[in-house]
Motif scaffolding. Structure first.
Motif, PDB file in Angstrom:
ATOM      1  N   SER A   7      15.234  17.346 -32.481  1.00 57.20           N
ATOM      2  CA  SER A   7      13.921  16.726 -32.367  1.00 57.20           C
ATOM      3  C   SER A   7      13.957  15.752 -31.203  1.00 57.20           C
ATOM      4  N   SER A   8      12.819  15.578 -30.596  1.00 59.09           N
ATOM      5  CA  SER A   8      12.725  14.693 -29.443  1.00 59.09           C
ATOM      6  C   SER A   8      12.089  13.372 -29.869  1.00 59.09           C
ATOM      7  N   ARG A   9      11.940  12.492 -28.912  1.00 53.50           N
ATOM      8  CA  ARG A   9      11.306  11.196 -29.190  1.00 53.50           C
ATOM      9  C   ARG A   9       9.855  11.361 -29.626  1.00 53.50           C
ATOM     10  N   THR A  10       9.244  12.463 -29.234  1.00 51.73           N
ATOM     11  CA  THR A  10       7.836  12.694 -29.581  1.00 51.73           C
ATOM     12  C   THR A  10       7.689  13.428 -30.905  1.00 51.73           C
ATOM     13  N   GLU A  11       8.780  13.499 -31.672  1.00 56.10           N
ATOM     14  CA  GLU A  11       8.772  14.138 -32.993  1.00 56.10           C
ATOM     15  C   GLU A  11       8.571  15.648 -32.937  1.00 56.10           C
ATOM     16  N   ARG A  12       8.803  16.251 -31.786  1.00 57.91           N
ATOM     17  CA  ARG A  12       8.736  17.714 -31.705  1.00 57.91           C
ATOM     18  C   ARG A  12      10.092  18.272 -32.112  1.00 57.91           C
ATOM     19  N   GLY A  31      11.153  27.552 -28.826  1.00 63.63           N
ATOM     20  CA  GLY A  31       9.894  27.361 -29.540  1.00 63.63           C
ATOM     21  C   GLY A  31       9.957  26.188 -30.482  1.00 63.63           C
ATOM     22  N   GLU A  32       8.811  25.812 -30.963  1.00 68.20           N
ATOM     23  CA  GLU A  32       8.691  24.647 -31.832  1.00 68.20           C
ATOM     24  C   GLU A  32       8.668  25.083 -33.288  1.00 68.20           C
ATOM     25  N   TYR A  33       9.427  24.381 -34.096  1.00 67.06           N
ATOM     26  CA  TYR A  33       9.450  24.627 -35.534  1.00 67.06           C
ATOM     27  C   TYR A  33       8.225  23.955 -36.144  1.00 67.06           C
ATOM     28  N   PRO A  34       7.507  24.521 -37.032  1.00 62.55           N
ATOM     29  CA  PRO A  34       7.685  25.725 -37.822  1.00 62.55           C
ATOM     30  C   PRO A  34       7.012  26.970 -37.238  1.00 62.55           C
ATOM     31  N   ALA A  35       6.379  26.845 -36.063  1.00 66.04           N
ATOM     32  CA  ALA A  35       5.720  28.010 -35.463  1.00 66.04           C
ATOM     33  C   ALA A  35       6.718  29.127 -35.195  1.00 66.04           C
ATOM     34  N   VAL A  36       7.928  28.752 -34.823  1.00 64.73           N
ATOM     35  CA  VAL A  36       8.996  29.722 -34.594  1.00 64.73           C
ATOM     36  C   VAL A  36      10.048  29.498 -35.675  1.00 64.73           C
ATOM     37  N   GLY A  37      10.222  30.495 -36.500  1.00 61.11           N
ATOM     38  CA  GLY A  37      11.205  30.394 -37.582  1.00 61.11           C
ATOM     39  C   GLY A  37      12.611  30.677 -37.082  1.00 61.11           C
TER      40      GLY A  37
END
Length: 110
Positions: A7-12, A31-37
């Motif tokens: 996770s990054s500082r921006t909560e991604r 990809g970003e979780y949960p969009a990409v499992g």
């Protein structure tokens, strides 16, 4: 090649692959979780491994696609010049006035 979830500082929360290409350390976001499992992230990781084994930078197809989108969306001088000539014609300008500006699209190809 390292497969990670962080996770990054921006909560991604991102799936990432760290790899080395041409002696340089690189990082590829999958990809970003949960969009990409996890299953899809693992498949993308395997594709990246395959590309690396073939001697291709896994990030290169994305860079090429991004450059193609940017080029396709770009407003070039030629497009603006042709719109201007069409406007002159629509506004009922004389042929001589329009002909004086016909050099505009030709100058963009020089």
């Amino acid at each position: 090649m390292a497969f990670s979830f962080g996770s990054s500082r921006t909560e991604r929360r991102l799936w990432c692959v760290a790899y080395r290409f041409d002696g340089k350390q690189r990082k590829l976001s999958l990809g970003e979780y949960p969009a990409v499992g996890i299953v899809e992230a693992r498949l993308q990781r395997d594709d990246a491994k395959r590309l690396l084994s073939e001697g291709v930078d896994p990030a290169e197809p994305r860079r090429a696609e991004k450059a193609a989108r940017k080029t396709a969306a770009a407003v070039t001088f030629d497009v603006v010049a042709n719109e201007y000539l069409a406007k002159l014609t629509r506004d009922g300008r004389t042929d001589s006035a329009v002909d004086k500006n016909r050099w505009l699209p030709a100058s963009s190809s020089m």
